[in-house]
Design a protein around this motif. Structure first.
Motif, short mmCIF file in Angstrom:
data_model
loop_
_atom_site.label_atom_id
_atom_site.label_comp_id
_atom_site.label_asym_id
_atom_site.label_seq_id
_atom_site.Cartn_x
_atom_site.Cartn_y
_atom_site.Cartn_z
N LEU A 1 0.32 -1.02 -0.06
CA LEU A 1 -0.17 -0.71 -0.39
C LEU A 1 0.87 1.23 0.23
CD1 LEU A 1 -2.72 1.02 0.20
CD2 LEU A 1 -2.94 0.94 2.93
N PHE A 2 2.05 1.40 0.88
CA PHE A 2 2.67 2.24 0.83
C PHE A 2 3.29 2.83 -0.01
CE2 PHE A 2 3.40 1.66 5.83
CZ PHE A 2 2.62 2.65 6.08
N SER A 3 4.09 1.41 -1.58
CA SER A 3 4.73 1.49 -2.19
C SER A 3 3.54 1.81 -3.59
CB SER A 3 5.00 0.21 -2.39
OG SER A 3 6.18 -0.16 -1.52
N GLY A 4 2.52 1.68 -3.67
CA GLY A 4 1.24 2.22 -4.28
C GLY A 4 1.52 3.81 -4.24
N GLN A 5 0.97 4.15 -3.21
CA GLN A 5 0.72 5.52 -3.14
C GLN A 5 1.61 6.44 -3.44
OE1 GLN A 5 -2.97 5.18 -3.29
NE2 GLN A 5 -2.49 7.11 -1.67
N SER A 6 3.00 5.89 -2.94
CA SER A 6 3.95 6.71 -3.12
C SER A 6 4.36 6.51 -4.58
CB SER A 6 5.45 6.30 -2.41
OG SER A 6 5.16 4.56 -2.19
N ALA A 7 4.42 6.03 -5.29
CA ALA A 7 4.96 4.97 -6.71
C ALA A 7 3.90 5.66 -7.48
CB ALA A 7 4.22 3.81 -6.82
N GLY A 8 1.94 6.20 -6.86
CA GLY A 8 1.27 7.15 -8.19
C GLY A 8 1.41 7.96 -8.33
N ILE A 9 1.97 8.56 -6.84
CA ILE A 9 2.29 10.09 -7.44
C ILE A 9 3.58 10.38 -7.90
CG2 ILE A 9 3.24 12.02 -5.42
CD1 ILE A 9 1.61 10.94 -2.85
#
Length: 583
Positions: free
Chosen positions: A419-427
């Protein structure tokens, strides 16, 4: 020394040279008489302070001061490397690293390390391109390539952005579904929040340096969260796992060729060396270059007009109505973005910023990104190796396997990291998409309209794919996105290498007045082999400093491109032999 003629005093000059990172040579000359040297006693009184001790203390203080200065300067550049590192720990890496560990245990750790070296090399070229030209990779394509070729590169870049968006959206949606039971379609829609956040908040041309640093630190917190999750995850691996056996994986072995390991290795390269990071890395260096030149008054009086006069007018809401105030604010934002897009760094800014940016990026990728990618593979290799169907497991199955084989908390922590990776990578992917679309196309829209249109170009196809394919096909879509990234990578690396090797592009000009000629001669002494001199009739001299790649870097860049291209051909052939099966 024999008889010394006292009527003549021989003089010896001891020269101590010192040069800072961006200042001219500072020369200190001390004249010592040979007679004085002869009169120094061989056995000095121990009660008398020793000059050597004083000199040693002075040297120690100087080293201490220089170290503090270097660290303080380095800390100002912490941020862009973390943003780039996010691209190398996105959800696409989870699927490929888990598959690598489950099928080949630890033997493909050497491929993770090799991918990291390639990523650092390419990102250093990106930093060099952005620092010297003041433009990111996409804007250099628009300016220096034929229109038809620019649009072809834009097509491949947009395919990479959409594929990356698909991986981020799917990874985040799956994590939300497992952690808090959010339905997949709703999870996909929630991921748009980071897009809106970036569109509203991140304005590199119109935002202050302090705000940009806060934004970078916000993303850094998510990255630190990922690292903490995998540090905890490593504590759960079986105790019988041999540390020596794990580190043996960083050396190539025959085990890496088992179970179609070469194809898995190509997937790791494609998931690690992300194409969109090339545009991101070349674009994140400009704010600090611009901040340096503004702080040192290298841009003239134009910045004063933007920063002071218009700010006063905007804040005076009593004198003008709200509509006019909004127009003033929009005009100021447009002016600042125009300055940002037309900015060309000075030689001082390039010298000062480029080396710190490269060091910060290298340290970040060699610590955070390498640790996360290796940790995923180690957890998978120590837990899922030789487990039936583990190599082809999707993220749902990986969560179940980790929960049953290690501990229930292990699966939850893995999903939290996802989840952390997905959010940061999405930004970060949103920022890269904005850079790509704004650079390759000369938009005639207001900044907020341009950002909205450019993000819709990639996010709408991504949402359609993610919502329409259903739960069963999510893993295939995730793997397919990594295949697309591998295929387009050589096409986007090629212009980067071409630009950084071109002497016509990688150059900066220094205008010198005759009165400042001696000072500038010392200032440019270290690059005298790469300087062309043009004398003008108005009494000024233009010194053109060539900062293109030398022949060693050019050869290495060519080898990297050929290597990536050959792997790309192999991946396409394998894809054809399996009739398009990417599961």
């Amino acid at each position: 020394m024999g008889d010394l003629d006292t009527s003549k005093t021989d003089v010896r000059e001891v020269t101590i040279g010192h040069q800072s990172s961006y200042e001219p040579h500072m020369i200190e000359t001390e004249v010592l008489s040979l007679q004085t040297l002869d009169n120094v006693p061989s056995n000095p009184d121990p009660n008398i302070p020793n000059d050597n001790n004083v000199l040693e203390e002075s040297k120690f203080d100087k080293i201490k001061t220089n170290t503090k200065n270097i660290l303080s300067k380095y800390l100002k550049f912490v941020g862009p490397g973390i943003m780039v590192a996010v691209a190398y720990i996105d959800p696409g890496n989870y699927s490929t690293a888990v598959s690598a560990g489950a099928s080949n245990e630890f033997s493909l750790l050497c491929i993770v390390l090799l991918s990291n070296f390639i990523a650092i090399f390419l990102q250093c070229l990106c930093i060099k391109l952005g620092s010297v030209t003041g433009k990111d990779l996409s804007r250099n394509c628009y300016e220096h390539l034929p229109r038809w070729l620019n649009y072809i590169i834009y097509f491949f870049a947009e395919c990479a952005i959409i594929s990356t968006d698909v991986a981020e959206v799917i990874g985040t949606a799956i994590a939300l579904n497992i952690l808090i039971k959010v339905p997949l379609p709703a999870g996909v829609v929630i991921t748009i929040v980071d897009v809106l956040t970036v569109m509203v908040a991140y304005k590199p041309g119109a935002s202050s340096m302090r705000f940009i640093r806060y934004f970078e630190m916000g993303v850094a917190l998510l990255v630190v969260g990922v690292c903490i999750c995998f540090a905890i995850e490593l504590a759960y691996i079986p105790k019988e796992t041999s540390v020596r056996h794990v580190f043996r994986g960083f050396v190539p072995s025959s085990q890496m060729f088992e179970h179609n390991g070469i194809y898995t290795a190509i997937s790791i390269l494609g998931a690690t060396v992300m194409p969109h990071s090339l545009f991101l890395g070349s674009g994140l260096v400009q704010p600090r270059l611009l901040d340096y030149d503004i702080a040192h008054n290298n841009l003239g009086v134009l910045t004063d007009n933007i920063d002071d006069e218009e700010e006063v007018e905007v804040g005076n809401s009593n004198a003008i109505n709200r509509d006019e105030e909004d127009k003033k604010r929009a005009s100021r934002e447009q002016s600042m973005e125009d300055r940002y897009f037309n900015y060309r760094p000075t030689l001082d800014a390039i010298r000062y910023c480029m080396k710190y940016s490269m060091v910060e990026l290298t340290l970040t990728l060699f610590t955070l990104a390498l640790f996360v990618n290796c940790a995923i593979l180690v957890v998978s290799g120590s837990t899922l190796y030789n487990t039936p169907n583990a190599a082809d497991a999707d993220l749902y199955a990986v969560h179940d396997l980790l929960s049953s084989n290690l501990a229930p908390a292990a699966g939850t922590i893995f999903m939290l990291a996802l989840l952390f990776s997905g959010q940061s990578a999405g930004i970060v992917c949103t920022m890269a998409g904005q850079i790509v679309c704004e650079g390759h196309i000369n938009w005639k829209l207001a900044p907020w309209q341009r950002r909205l249109v450019t993000r819709c170009i990639s996010i709408i196809p991504c949402l359609v794919i993610s919502i329409s394919i259903g739960k069963e096909a999510l893993n295939k879509a995730l793997n397919a996105s990594q295949v697309v990234l591998s295929i387009v990578l050589p096409f986007l690396v090629a212009p980067l290498i071409y630009f950084t090797c071109s002497k016509k592009i990688m150059r900066t000009e220094v205008t010198v007045h005759d009165s400042d000629l001696d000072i500038t001669e010392q200032h440019l002494k270290q690059e005298e082999k790469n300087i062309d001199i043009v004398e003008n009739e108005d009494g000024t001299t233009i010194k053109v400093v060539n900062m293109a790649n030398n022949w060693i870097v050019t050869i290495i860049a060519g080898i990297v491109w050929v290597f990536l291209s050959l792997l790309n051909v192999y991946a396409i052939v394998q894809l054809g032999l399996t009739h398009g099966d990417v599961s």
